[in-house]
Design a protein around this motif. Structure first.
Motif, PDB file in Angstrom:
ATOM      1  N   PRO A  77      11.359  -0.208  -6.433  1.00 46.47           N
ATOM      2  CA  PRO A  77      12.410   0.674  -6.973  1.00 46.47           C
ATOM      3  C   PRO A  77      13.814   0.103  -6.813  1.00 46.47           C
ATOM      4  O   PRO A  77      14.697   0.384  -7.626  1.00 46.47           O
ATOM      5  CB  PRO A  77      12.239   1.961  -6.157  1.00 46.47           C
ATOM      6  N   VAL A  78      14.027  -0.693  -5.763  1.00 48.86           N
ATOM      7  CA  VAL A  78      15.341  -1.322  -5.581  1.00 48.86           C
ATOM      8  C   VAL A  78      15.628  -2.267  -6.739  1.00 48.86           C
ATOM      9  O   VAL A  78      16.729  -2.283  -7.302  1.00 48.86           O
ATOM     10  CB  VAL A  78      15.403  -2.073  -4.232  1.00 48.86           C
ATOM     11  N   LYS A  79      14.629  -3.053  -7.106  1.00 42.82           N
ATOM     12  CA  LYS A  79      14.795  -3.969  -8.233  1.00 42.82           C
ATOM     13  C   LYS A  79      15.051  -3.206  -9.528  1.00 42.82           C
ATOM     14  O   LYS A  79      15.922  -3.577 -10.319  1.00 42.82           O
ATOM     15  CB  LYS A  79      13.547  -4.850  -8.391  1.00 42.82           C
ATOM     16  N   SER A  80      14.286  -2.134  -9.737  1.00 40.53           N
ATOM     17  CA  SER A  80      14.399  -1.373 -10.982  1.00 40.53           C
ATOM     18  C   SER A  80      15.751  -0.689 -11.121  1.00 40.53           C
ATOM     19  O   SER A  80      16.330  -0.646 -12.207  1.00 40.53           O
ATOM     20  CB  SER A  80      13.279  -0.328 -11.062  1.00 40.53           C
ATOM     21  N   CYS A  81      16.254  -0.142 -10.020  1.00 45.11           N
ATOM     22  CA  CYS A  81      17.490   0.648 -10.077  1.00 45.11           C
ATOM     23  C   CYS A  81      18.756  -0.191  -9.967  1.00 45.11           C
ATOM     24  O   CYS A  81      19.785   0.159 -10.548  1.00 45.11           O
ATOM     25  CB  CYS A  81      17.481   1.706  -8.966  1.00 45.11           C
ATOM     26  N   ILE A  82      18.690  -1.272  -9.213  1.00 44.94           N
ATOM     27  CA  ILE A  82      19.907  -2.035  -8.924  1.00 44.94           C
ATOM     28  C   ILE A  82      19.956  -3.366  -9.668  1.00 44.94           C
ATOM     29  O   ILE A  82      20.938  -3.677 -10.349  1.00 44.94           O
ATOM     30  CB  ILE A  82      20.039  -2.279  -7.400  1.00 44.94           C
TER      31      ILE A  82
ATOM     32  N   MET B 160      21.331  -5.368 -14.106  1.00 39.63           N
ATOM     33  CA  MET B 160      22.200  -6.544 -14.109  1.00 39.63           C
ATOM     34  C   MET B 160      21.494  -7.777 -14.663  1.00 39.63           C
ATOM     35  O   MET B 160      22.047  -8.872 -14.657  1.00 39.63           O
ATOM     36  CB  MET B 160      22.700  -6.827 -12.687  1.00 39.63           C
ATOM     37  N   GLY B 161      20.248  -7.585 -15.113  1.00 37.64           N
ATOM     38  CA  GLY B 161      19.500  -8.706 -15.667  1.00 37.64           C
ATOM     39  C   GLY B 161      18.861  -9.603 -14.628  1.00 37.64           C
ATOM     40  O   GLY B 161      18.479 -10.731 -14.930  1.00 37.64           O
ATOM     41  N   LEU B 162      18.731  -9.104 -13.396  1.00 37.12           N
ATOM     42  CA  LEU B 162      18.165  -9.896 -12.308  1.00 37.12           C
ATOM     43  C   LEU B 162      16.752  -9.422 -11.971  1.00 37.12           C
ATOM     44  O   LEU B 162      16.453  -8.234 -12.060  1.00 37.12           O
ATOM     45  CB  LEU B 162      19.054  -9.794 -11.062  1.00 37.12           C
TER      46      LEU B 162
END
Length: 245
Positions: free
Chosen positions: A102-107, A111-113
Motif C-alpha cells: 500500500p505504501v508503493k500504491s499510495c505514495i 510519482m511514477g516510481l
C-alpha cells in the motif's frame, strides 16, 4: 559547431534542406556538408522521451534486452512471465510485504516510481498513442543549422549575410545585397554554440517567454532569500532571549 552557422529567424514553412543548401552555397567556395532544420516539436520530443523512459523501466523490470523491446509479442510474453513469477513469490518480499504494497500504491506509484510491469505497459501504450497523435501535426521551422566543409566558407557566409539588429527589427530588405535575402526575407545568421550546449527542446521558446521565466525565477529566489533572512533573524533573537534568561 566550428564550421556551422545558425539561422535564428527562418520562414516557418522553409522545411526543405536542399533549398537552404543551395542558398548558402552561393556564398561559399566549397559545398555545404549538412543542413539541420529544427522544428517547434517540443511536445513530440517530450512524448518520445516519456515513452522511452517507461520502456527502459519495463526492460529492466522484466530483464529484457533492447532488441526484445522492439518486439511486442516478446514483450507481452516476458511481462506475463514476470507477473507469474511475482505472484508465485507472494507478498513476502524483503520490503515488508503487506505494508510495503500500500505504501508503493499510495505514495510512489503516483510519482511514477516502483510501478508494476502491467502499469508500465499501460504508460507505454498511452505515450505511444500520444506520439502517433503528435506526429500528425504540422510544426513550424524555428532554427536552421548549416554546416560547411571549411572554416573560410563559414566566415564567408557570415560576412555575406551580416545585418545589424536594428535593420532586422525594421525588416529593411535593402540593408543587404538581394542575394542575401531568403525568399525576400532578411535572415539573422550567426555562429551557433556548441551542439552539446544547445537546449534542443527549447528552441521554439520566444525571447519574451524566456525573459519572463528568468524574471519569475529571480523573484522566487528573492522571496526564498527574504523568508530565510526573516527566519534567521527570529532564530537569532530567540537565541539572545534564551541565553539572556
Amino acid at each position: 559547431a566550428d564550421y556551422t552557422v545558425r539561422v535564428r529567424n527562418p520562414p516557418p514553412d522553409a522545411y526543405d534542406p536542399d533549398v537552404w543548401k543551395e542558398y548558402f552555397e552561393q556564398f561559399s567556395e566549397g559545398p555545404v556538408t549538412a543542413v539541420t532544420v529544427a522544428l517547434d516539436n517540443a511536445p513530440l520530443l517530450s512524448a518520445l522521451v516519456q515513452r522511452r523512459m517507461y520502456t527502459e523501466k519495463l526492460r529492466l523490470k522484466i530483464s529484457g534486452s533492447v532488441e526484445d523491446m522492439d518486439n511486442p509479442e516478446r514483450v507481452t510474453e516476458k511481462v506475463k512471465a514476470h507477473i507469474r513469477d511475482r505472484e508465485s513469490k507472494g507478498a513476502s518480499g524483503v520490503c515488508g510485504g503487506h505494508i510495503w504494497k500500500p505504501v508503493k500504491s499510495c505514495i510512489f506509484h503516483p510519482m511514477g516510481l516502483f510501478l508494476p510491469a502491467e502499469e508500465l505497459v499501460k504508460h507505454i501504450v498511452k505515450w505511444t498513442n500520444k506520439v502517433k497523435e503528435l506526429q500528425k501535426r504540422k510544426y513550424k521551422v524555428v532554427n536552421v543549422f548549416v554546416t560547411f566543409e571549411m572554416k573560410k566558407d563559414q566566415i564567408l557566409a557570415l560576412e555575406s549575410t551580416a545585418v545589424s539588429q536594428i535593420n532586422l527589427w525594421k525588416k529593411k530588405a535593402d540593408a543587404v545585397h538581394f542575394d542575401a535575402l531568403f525568399d525576400g526575407k532578411l535572415l539573422d545568421v550567426s555562429k551557433p554554440k556548441e551542439p552539446s550546449t544547445i537546449r534542443w527542446m527549447d528552441l521554439h521558446v520566444k525571447i519574451g517567454k524566456k525573459l519572463g521565466l528568468w524574471l519569475f525565477t529571480l523573484f522566487v529566489m528573492f522571496c526564498i532569500m527574504a523568508v530565510a533572512s526573516y527566519v534567521f533573524s527570529l532564530v537569532r533573537d530567540y537565541s539572545i532571549i534564551f541565553y539572556s534568561a
